[in-house]
Design an enzyme around this catalytic site. Structure first.
Site, short mmCIF file in Angstrom:
data_model
loop_
_atom_site.label_atom_id
_atom_site.label_comp_id
_atom_site.label_asym_id
_atom_site.label_seq_id
_atom_site.Cartn_x
_atom_site.Cartn_y
_atom_site.Cartn_z
N ASP A 6 0.75 -1.26 -0.05
CA ASP A 6 0.03 -0.06 -0.02
C ASP A 6 0.69 1.16 -0.12
O ASP A 6 1.56 1.91 1.00
CB ASP A 6 -0.95 -0.19 1.00
CG ASP A 6 -2.04 -0.83 0.99
OD1 ASP A 6 -2.38 -1.77 1.91
OD2 ASP A 6 -3.05 -0.93 0.12
N ASP A 43 -10.69 -4.64 -1.38
CA ASP A 43 -9.67 -4.28 -0.58
C ASP A 43 -10.06 -3.21 0.65
O ASP A 43 -10.36 -2.24 0.24
CB ASP A 43 -8.34 -3.44 -1.49
CG ASP A 43 -7.31 -2.99 -0.85
OD1 ASP A 43 -6.61 -2.27 -1.24
OD2 ASP A 43 -7.26 -3.19 0.36
C1 DX5 Z 1 -6.42 0.94 2.46
C2 DX5 Z 1 -5.47 -0.02 1.91
C3 DX5 Z 1 -5.65 -1.61 2.20
C4 DX5 Z 1 -5.82 -1.54 3.67
C5 DX5 Z 1 -6.39 -3.30 3.89
O1 DX5 Z 1 -6.06 2.05 1.87
O2 DX5 Z 1 -5.62 0.11 0.24
O3 DX5 Z 1 -4.98 -2.38 1.40
O4 DX5 Z 1 -4.51 -1.59 4.06
O5 DX5 Z 1 -6.04 -3.24 5.28
P1 DX5 Z 1 -7.37 -4.04 6.03
O6 DX5 Z 1 -7.47 -5.45 5.44
O7 DX5 Z 1 -7.09 -3.98 7.77
O8 DX5 Z 1 -8.72 -3.20 5.78
ZN ZN Z 2 -4.59 -1.78 -0.65
#
Ligand code: DX5
Ligand code: ZN
Length: 219
Positions: free
Chosen positions: A34, A179
């Protein structure tokens, strides 16, 4: 068969080696990187994610699924091509016009990398249908981009369902990645809607045994 892409956004500092090896053993399919620039979203993870990506490349053969949450897409693509990712996904909303979206798709493919297009929860599918034939994956954000540990936004599930129907009706072969807020409580809904790549960060990294969660998500 769905695949799991573990977001390393909340990976503990100093625990990188242990976490990466444990995720490999737990059979994550990808590492989800990310990348945030502090402009497109508030947080800035740019340097940390570049360091983590090059470190992963040194100790693991698992593919990198790079998610760019940045305003300057081309510059970030250039920086992250250096870690030879499996796919680079950028945000439709970061582009000033359709031409820039098409130029970025072409640029990433010209550099022998698969390309994904990401859309925020409020962005309409109509805005991106025309790009689907040229990309490998559509990343449907199920939370507002910017941080881990958020709750899945229920309205985004319909978007996944409509996208799945559209690609089937139009014989378009692309992956649908979801996501944000993907965990054991939300996974069945998004899978039934048609997602085939699941990004999960908190739900996996908080677990004592990564494999238990990853196996459950893949079921
Ligand atoms: C948010 C990111 C995601 C997030 C997912 O901006 O793009 O990839 O890190 O994390 P969880 O699974 O904790 O929602
Ligand atoms: Zn992400």
């Amino acid at each position: 068969m769905v695949e799991v892409s573990t977001s390393i956004l909340t990976m503990e500092k100093g625990e990188e080696t242990k976490t990466i090896f444990a995720l490999e053993t737990a059979k994550t399919d990808y590492f989800h990187i990310d990348v945030m620039d502090g402009k497109f979203v508030e947080k800035n993870t740019y340097k940390k994610m570049l360091e983590n990506s090059s470190y992963i490349k040194r100790i693991s053969n698992l593919p990198l699924d790079v998610h760019l949450m940045v305003e300057d897409v081309k510059n970030a693509v250039d920086d992250f091509l250096a870690v030879e990712p499996n796919i680079i996904t950028f945000h439709y909303e970061a582009c000033k016009d359709k031409k820039e979206v098409l130029d970025m798709i072409k640029y990433i493919k010209e550099n022998n990398c698969k390309v994904g297009l990401a859309i925020k929860p409020k962005t309409k599918l109509d805005d991106i249908y025309e790009f689907l034939p040229y990309i490998h994956m559509c990343l449907v954000m199920t939370v507002e981009p910017g941080k881990g540990g958020q709750k899945l936004i229920p309205e985004t599930v319909d978007k996944v369902r409509n996208l799945k129907k559209y690609i089937e009706d139009n014989n378009i072969e692309i992956d649908i990645e979801v996501d944000g807020g993907i965990n054991l409580a939300t996974v069945d809904t998004v899978k039934q809607a048609g997602a085939n790549i699941l990004v999960s960060g908190t739900a996996i990294l908080m677990a004592k045994d990564y494999k238990v969660i990853i196996d459950e998500l893949k079921k």
